[in-house]
Each structure stands twice: as structure tokens, then as C-alpha cells.
Design an enzyme around this catalytic site. Structure first.
Site, PDB file in Angstrom:
ATOM      1  N   ASN A 210       0.841  -1.278   0.023  1.00 14.41           N
ATOM      2  CA  ASN A 210       0.110   0.015  -0.137  1.00 14.41           C
ATOM      3  C   ASN A 210       0.850   1.247   0.095  1.00 14.41           C
ATOM      4  OD1 ASN A 210       0.539   0.570   2.769  1.00 14.41           O
ATOM      5  ND2 ASN A 210      -0.528  -1.405   3.186  1.00 14.41           N
ATOM      6  N   ASP A 305      -5.000 -10.326  12.903  1.00 10.88           N
ATOM      7  CA  ASP A 305      -5.228  -8.887  13.559  1.00 10.88           C
ATOM      8  C   ASP A 305      -4.470  -8.572  14.546  1.00 10.88           C
ATOM      9  OD1 ASP A 305      -6.568  -6.642  14.693  1.00 10.88           O
ATOM     10  OD2 ASP A 305      -8.004  -6.998  13.225  1.00 10.88           O
ATOM     11  N   PHE A 322      -5.538   3.399  14.332  1.00 11.00           N
ATOM     12  CA  PHE A 322      -5.596   4.123  13.274  1.00 11.00           C
ATOM     13  C   PHE A 322      -6.620   3.560  12.277  1.00 11.00           C
ATOM     14  CE2 PHE A 322      -2.045   6.167  15.007  1.00 11.00           C
ATOM     15  CZ  PHE A 322      -1.901   7.448  14.696  1.00 11.00           C
ATOM     16  N   LYS A 340     -12.676  -3.389  17.386  1.00 10.11           N
ATOM     17  CA  LYS A 340     -11.469  -3.952  17.791  1.00 10.11           C
ATOM     18  C   LYS A 340     -11.228  -3.764  19.199  1.00 10.11           C
ATOM     19  CE  LYS A 340      -9.381  -4.058  13.280  1.00 10.11           C
ATOM     20  NZ  LYS A 340      -8.014  -3.843  12.652  1.00 10.11           N
TER      21      LYS A 340
END
Length: 396
Positions: A210, A305, A322, A340
Site C-alpha cells: 500500500n 489482526d 488508526f 476492535k
């Protein structure tokens, strides 16, 4: 003007420039605020203001020479570097910034900056064109990444007759910022920061990645170290220099980043600033895939995760995450925080020149029962605001 929270030992460096006369006022204001001040001048600085002026307002002899036998017998440059709680260079010329960025130690002031473990602050002062020059801006970015704090510059009329950004901040503003920054409110805390993107291999040559530059995460790590934390930075592929006082662990894939974080036994605060790939290729090819002209399908499987793993720890730390979104920023970020189990989420818009690979950003901070918007600013400044918000939340 803010009063210092405790007695501070401030080393004031003065480089060559017409703004050097303001440094005399700066030293006086620091002394008035209760600080003990020592002054180091470059040779060029002595052509604008005499050392005697600084000696008069500081009450201490001024150092100008690296190899000074008489001075070395009393307080050598290493001892002076260790003495300081903070270093502030005002004015910081373009030349001085360039030499610091290059890691040079060709005079007393630059040598001290390399030898000290204290936070270093620069108050730039130069012609507006010099400040805007790509070389100066590159040096600025390098210094910020290493943990140096910039105080200014301000915009306005300059001694050369031009008007623009490049003026040294007024002494009173420098004192306020400096004494606000010279605090160790994370002293001794174990802080873990993830930064940058990850690379998920397709074959030995290609990978899925990314646009994350890692600037935000590196700025957070630098700010945490400046505030006294014991910082571990788990970084994806990045050419950014390691911030001063930070332990860096380099990884490439999301699985490697997950393993690196899981291996850290103790953490008081976790900041997941990395742009971790959600998926990886199920079976990367062992050989380079050849172009066939036909459609190529890749099976993607979820990556672990990292934040969920940190949240589920028995010794759960405070967790900051974030969210980078192209739309519905508040809605998506709020849902992500709850899903989360984060204590605080920092959300920003991305796309069309926003967010990625920039020295500045704007953030929306969300936590249980509160929110805060941070206007477009340098990422190092935003890092400070994030930690200030963390303290606000934990002290409420």
C-alpha cells in the site's frame, strides 16, 4: 509565559544569522522562567552578537570552540552534552540544519547535538526562499524523523526585505513551546509502535503493498522517546531513519509484524500506526511468475489482526489505533474502534493527495465519550497532540 514544572538545564545554541540578537532575549527569558542556561555559539554567530552579551544574561561563560584546552579542563563537550535537560538552537540557520542532517560534528555545537541524549529543538531562521528550497525541506524531514523538534519558523517581514515563512519565532513563544515540550510524562513507560506498510509476496519479485510511508508512526515513536518512554518501533519496509533513542525491529509481512509484536513481553501503551495488509497470498510462487497473456487469479487469505491480539493480552495495555478512510470517516472509524476494542482511534481521510506520503495530516480522534479534531499540521506535532489526548483520557 508558562512557568517550568521543575528546574530545567537548558543548553542554548546560537548559529550565524541576524536573528542571533533575539537569542539574547531568549536566554534572559529562560533565566527569568527559572532555568539554568549555558550558551554555545558557532564562529559565525559571534560576528552578529558577542559572547559577552550571552555571558551577561546567563551568568555563565560562553563556549565557542570545540578544542578549547582551558574549557575542557572544567567541563568538556561530553559533560556539557550530558548536563543538558534540553538543547535549543536559536537561530538555526540553513547551514546548521544541513550539517545536523548530515550527522557532521565539525564544531562544538554540532558535536554536542550528536553527543547528547537530551531532546533537541531547532528554531529555524533564514530567507523565505532558503526555507522553501527542497534541500532545506529534505533536511527538515530528516531531522524530524530523528526526533528533533522544530519551533517555527514564523511568517512575516524578514531582514532581507522580503516577506514570507522563515522568521525565527519570538523568544517568548520559544520559551513557552520549549518548556511545554521539556517534560517526561511517559518516563519509564514501555511503548510499542507499529509503522509503515507491509509487503505480501506474490512471487520472489512481486508483492501486494500500500502507499503508507511510515511517517506518522515514526513521528509517534520519536515523540514517545522524547517524552521519556522506552520505545520499540516495529517497522515495515521504510527508508526513514530510526528516531533517536528508539529500538527498531524491521519486518516485511503482516505475519512478521504480528510475530514481532506478540514477542514483546511487556507494554504499557500500544500504538498501531502501521497500514497492515488485511490479506496475503495463500501460496506465493517459489519462482517468478511468467506473463502468459491470460487472466491470473490469486487466492487471498486473512492476515492475523495485530490490534485484536494486543487487546486480548492478559496484561492489556492502553491501545491506540488508526483508520484511513476515503469516505464516512467518523462513522467507519467509530465502528472500527468499538469492533476492535481500541481505547482511542485516530482517523484520517486518504486519497487525492491526502494522508499518504506527506509530512502533514489532519486527524479525528475518537474515544469512549469524547472526540477531538486536529487541524492539518506536521505529523510530529500531531504525535504530540495524540499523546496529550492520551493523558487527558487516562487522567479523567
Amino acid at each position: 509565559m508558562n512557568a517550568p514544572s521543575s528546574h530545567q538545564r537548558i543548553l542554548v545554541g546560537v548559529s550565524g544569522g541576524i536573528a542571533a540578537y533575539k537569542a539574547v532575549v531568549l536566554v534572559r527569558r529562560l533565566v527569568e522562567a527559572g532555568c539554568e542556561v549555558r550558551v554555545v555559539m558557532t564562529e559565525a554567530a559571534t560576528r552578529f552578537v558577542t559572547p559577552l552579551s550571552f555571558q551577561a544574561v546567563s551568568g555563565h561563560p560562553v563556549r565557542t570552540t570545540l578544542l578549547d584546552a582551558e574549557a575542557e579542563s572544567g567541563m568538556d563537550h561530553i559533560a556539557l552534552a550530558r548536563w543538558a535537560d534540553a538543547v535549543v538552537i536559536a537561530p538555526a540557520s540553513a547551514d546548521l540544519m544541513a550539517r545536523l542532517a548530515a550527522g557532521m560534528a565539525d564544531d562544538l555545537l554540532t558535536t554536542l547535538c550528536l553527543a547528547t541524549g537530551a531532546p533537541v529543538h531547532l528554531a529555524p531562521a533564514m530567507n523565505r526562499q532558503m526555507w522553501a528550497h527542497p534541500a532545506t525541506q529534505a533536511n527538515r524531514d530528516t531531522l524530524l524523523a530523528r526526533g528533533v523538534t522544530l519551533l517555527g519558523p514564523a511568517a512575516g517581514a524578514q531582514a532581507c526585505g522580503e516577506t514570507g515563512e522563515g522568521r525565527m519565532l519570538e523568544p517568548e513563544a520559544i520559551v513557552d513551546d520549549l518548556l511545554a515540550n521539556v517534560r517526561q510524562d511517559l518516563a519509564g513507560r514501555q511503548v510499542v509502535v507499529t509503522a509503515g506498510g507491509t509487503r505480501e509476496p506474490i512471487d520472489p519479485v512481486r508483492f501486494i503493498a500500500n502507499r503508507s510511508s511510515g511517517r506518522m508512526g515514526f513521528a509517534i515513536a520519536a515523540e514517545a522517546a522524547r517524552r521519556g518512554a522506552v520505545v520499540t518501533l516495529v517497522a515495515g519496509p521504510s527508508a526513514l531513519p530510526t528516531p533517536s533513542g528508539v529500538k527498531r525491529v524491521d519486518v516485511e509481512t503482516a505475519a512478521e509484524m504480528h510475530a514481532a509484536v506478540e514477542s514483546i513481553e511487556s507494554m504499557d501503551l500500544f500504538v498501531g500506526a502501521a497500514a497492515v495488509a488485511d490479506y496475503r497470498v495463500a501460496a506465493p510462487a517459489g519462482q517468478k511468475l511468467k506473463k502468459s497473456g491470460e487472466t491470473l487469479s490469486l487466492e487471498l487469505v486473512p492476515n492475523p489482526d495485530i490490534i485484536r491480539g494486543v487487546v486480548s493480552r492478559a496484561d492489556r495495555p492502553f491501545v491506540i489505533g488508526f483508520a484511513a478512510e476515503t469516505d464516512h470517516l467518523r462513522e467507519y472509524a467509530a465502528a472500527k474502534r468499538v469492533a476492535k476494542g481500541m481505547d482511542l482511534i485516530c482517523a484520517n481521510e486518504v486519497g487525492a493527495g491526502k494522508g499518504f506520503d506527506r509530512p502533514d495530516n489532519a486527524l479525528l480522534l475518537l474515544w469512549e465519550g469524547g472526540e477531538r479534531e486536529l487541524a492539518q499540521a506536521d505529523k510530529r506535532h500531531l504525535a504530540g497532540e495524540i499523546f496529550d489526548t492520551y493523558h487527558q483520557i487516562t487522567q479523567d
